[in-house]
Structures are given as C-alpha cells and as structure tokens.
Design an enzyme around this catalytic site. Structure first.
Site, mmCIF file in Angstrom:
data_model
loop_
_atom_site.group_PDB
_atom_site.id
_atom_site.type_symbol
_atom_site.label_atom_id
_atom_site.label_comp_id
_atom_site.label_asym_id
_atom_site.label_seq_id
_atom_site.Cartn_x
_atom_site.Cartn_y
_atom_site.Cartn_z
ATOM 1 N N GLU A 1 51.159 -4.987 57.194
ATOM 2 C CA GLU A 1 52.478 -5.269 57.628
ATOM 3 C C GLU A 1 52.998 -6.646 57.724
ATOM 4 O OE1 GLU A 1 49.924 -3.529 59.403
ATOM 5 O OE2 GLU A 1 50.362 -1.541 59.552
ATOM 6 N N SER B 1 38.418 -6.238 61.427
ATOM 7 C CA SER B 1 37.624 -5.179 61.756
ATOM 8 C C SER B 1 36.501 -4.551 60.781
ATOM 9 C CB SER B 1 38.934 -4.023 62.087
ATOM 10 O OG SER B 1 39.468 -3.627 60.614
ATOM 11 N N ASP B 2 36.667 -5.158 59.640
ATOM 12 C CA ASP B 2 35.901 -4.849 58.448
ATOM 13 C C ASP B 2 35.746 -5.964 57.494
ATOM 14 O OD1 ASP B 2 38.311 -3.358 58.205
ATOM 15 O OD2 ASP B 2 37.597 -3.649 56.135
ATOM 16 N N ARG C 1 58.612 9.937 68.688
ATOM 17 C CA ARG C 1 57.739 10.047 67.981
ATOM 18 C C ARG C 1 56.256 9.679 68.553
ATOM 19 N NH1 ARG C 1 59.235 10.212 61.783
ATOM 20 N NH2 ARG C 1 61.417 10.825 61.836
ATOM 21 N N ARG D 1 52.917 -9.777 66.106
ATOM 22 C CA ARG D 1 52.004 -8.696 65.713
ATOM 23 C C ARG D 1 50.680 -8.989 65.972
ATOM 24 N NH1 ARG D 1 49.613 -4.841 62.781
ATOM 25 N NH2 ARG D 1 48.243 -5.541 61.129
ATOM 26 N N GLY E 1 49.970 -2.182 65.573
ATOM 27 C CA GLY E 1 50.075 -0.933 65.018
ATOM 28 C C GLY E 1 50.100 0.343 65.761
ATOM 29 N N GLY F 1 47.087 -7.227 65.302
ATOM 30 C CA GLY F 1 46.487 -5.973 64.316
ATOM 31 C C GLY F 1 45.044 -6.377 63.717
ATOM 32 N N THR F 2 44.688 -5.473 62.973
ATOM 33 C CA THR F 2 43.186 -5.656 62.548
ATOM 34 C C THR F 2 43.252 -5.849 60.922
ATOM 35 O OG1 THR F 2 43.239 -3.097 61.955
ATOM 36 C CG2 THR F 2 42.226 -4.128 64.024
HETATM 37 N N1 HPA Z 1 42.899 -2.872 54.218
HETATM 38 C C1 HPA Z 1 44.094 -2.872 54.482
HETATM 39 N N2 HPA Z 1 44.246 -2.804 55.854
HETATM 40 C C2 HPA Z 1 43.268 -2.996 56.916
HETATM 41 C C3 HPA Z 1 42.234 -3.114 56.405
HETATM 42 C C4 HPA Z 1 41.881 -3.023 54.986
HETATM 43 O O1 HPA Z 1 40.619 -2.797 54.438
HETATM 44 N N3 HPA Z 1 41.187 -3.286 57.404
HETATM 45 C C5 HPA Z 1 42.081 -3.390 58.614
HETATM 46 N N4 HPA Z 1 43.172 -3.202 58.067
#
Ligand code: HPA
Length: 232
Positions: free
Chosen positions: A181, A203-204, A43, A87, A20, A89-90
């Site tokens: 995405e 990531s969380d 961009r 992709r 992303g 991503g996180t």
């Molecule tokens: N929500 C949406 N997208 C994300 C999140 C989330 O908590 N963490 C990383 N991408």
C-alpha cells in the site's frame, strides 16, 4: 457521506491511522482511544473516531493493496478534509538483518504497481514519507527505546509473486521489506498536499521463511500504534 464512507461531515479527525485490516481498526479504537465511536461500516471497512490524550484521532481500515487503499485515502482527503495519513501495516522482510517482529518506518516506497506509470508516463515518480512525520516518528521511537529500522520499502500488487526469487533484486538495492500500500498512499498524499507516513511490522521473512504468530503480531502492532500516537 462519500461513496465508500458513511460518516457525516466533522465525524472524521484531521489525523487518521490506516491499518489494512478493518478488525485492527476496531482493535486500535477499543484499546487506544477514549470515547471511540464507529462512523463507517460500508463493506465492513470499519472506521472509528475517538480521542488520544484529549486529541481527536480516527482509525480507518483500507483493505489490501494500493487500489483499495487509494479509494479510502481519496475520500478521506477530498470529502473529509483529512491532513495526516499514518499507515500501520505488516510487511515481509527482504534483508537478513530485518527480522520478524522488527518495526520499519518507510522513508520511501518503490513499487511494481502501475499507478504512477499512468500519471508520469515515461518518467518515474519517487514516493516518499512526509519528512515532518518521519522525523517525529523516529525521534519518538528513539526517546522511548523502541528499536526501528528506516529505509526504502517495496509496494507490490501481488502478494504471491510469480518468481519467488524476485525479491533478491530489490534486496541488492537496499530495499528493506515488501508490502502492498505505501507507494500509493505516499503518492496520493503528495498529490493533495497532505502528510503521510507508513510504519510497518515484519510479519514474515522472504529470506528465512519465518512467520510471526498471531500473538506476536498483536504485540508488535501495539508498539506501532504507540509510535503513531506519539508522532501525532
Ligand atoms: N508480500 C506482500 N505483502 C506483505 C507480505 C509479503 O510477503 N508480508 C506482509 N505483507
């Protein structure tokens, strides 16, 4: 050039990695590809083509969310002939046993986005990974002792949800994590008969509230890139 990408014909490989964040695209190009050159700065959405073990590979930032990702995927497929979209991503975990730093390979992507409602009206389309890329990625991870989880993920339109408990409904149905995405990318790939896969790092966690540090994200990002490059 296309509307949002200034590459000339032939400057983008058939296989494109899709982080992303455009700065991640530059980081992947600089750290994993040989002879990488930048083909896009429209961009600031950086795109590079280089080689990996002699094979041409591109890496293109998509921005955040399905609408932005679909712009880049549409042009990559229709204007540049791209055949494989991966992709990187996180995502936020929805399950107790999906921990921060884990890697999730998205077998399918549920969504709260309206994209497919317009296309299918009263019916619901189920966006899925390309089975060939999916199996190769799982096998590469297994053979290289990289632990991965695989299953259904959720692609939302809102990072900041109205109801902080809304994830529980998805969690009960076995959805592993949330990002923004994959459902769009799997759907457009299916529409134009190309292959797509999403590899995500946690990531969380919405379950525990934990977050990764920037250093931890970089470490797990390395593993994801390794799986993606091993897959192709
Ligand atoms: N929500 C949406 N997208 C994300 C999140 C989330 O908590 N963490 C990383 N991408």
């Amino acid at each position: 050039m296309s509307t949002h990408i200034e590459a000339k014909n032939g400057e983008i490989a058939a296989t494109v990695l899709l982080p992303g964040d455009p700065m991640r695209a530059r980081w992947i190009a600089e750290n994993f590809l040989d002879h990488a050159t930048c083909y896009n700065n429209v961009r600031g959405m950086l795109g590079y083509t280089g080689t990996y073990k002699g094979k041409q590979v591109s890496v293109q930032g998509t921005g955040m969310g399905i609408p932005s990702a679909l712009i880049y995927c549409h042009e990559l497929i229709n204007d540049y002939g791209v055949k494989n979209l991966i992709r990187l991503g996180t995502a936020g975990s929805y399950q107790k046993d999906i921990k921060i730093r884990d890697i999730v390979i998205a077998l399918a992507a549920s969504t709260t986005s309206g994209i497919n409602k317009q296309h299918f009206q009263n019916a619901q389309y189920a966006p899925t990974a390309n089975v060939d890329l999916f199996l190769k990625a799982c096998l590469y991870a297994k053979n290289n002792n990289i632990p991965v989880k695989a299953g259904n993920v959720l692609s939302t339109d809102e990072f900041y949800e109205e109801d902080p408990d809304s994830y529980k409904k998805w969690a009960n149905y076995g959805v592993l994590c949330v990002e923004m995405e994959t459902a769009g990318i799997y759907s457009i790939a299916a529409k134009y008969h190309v292959k797509a896969l999403a590899i995500l790092t946690i990531s969380d966690s919405l379950v525990t509230g934990e977050r990764t540090t920037a250093d931890e994200r970089e470490m797990t990002f390395k593993k994801m890139v390794e799986i993606a490059l091993g897959t192709i």
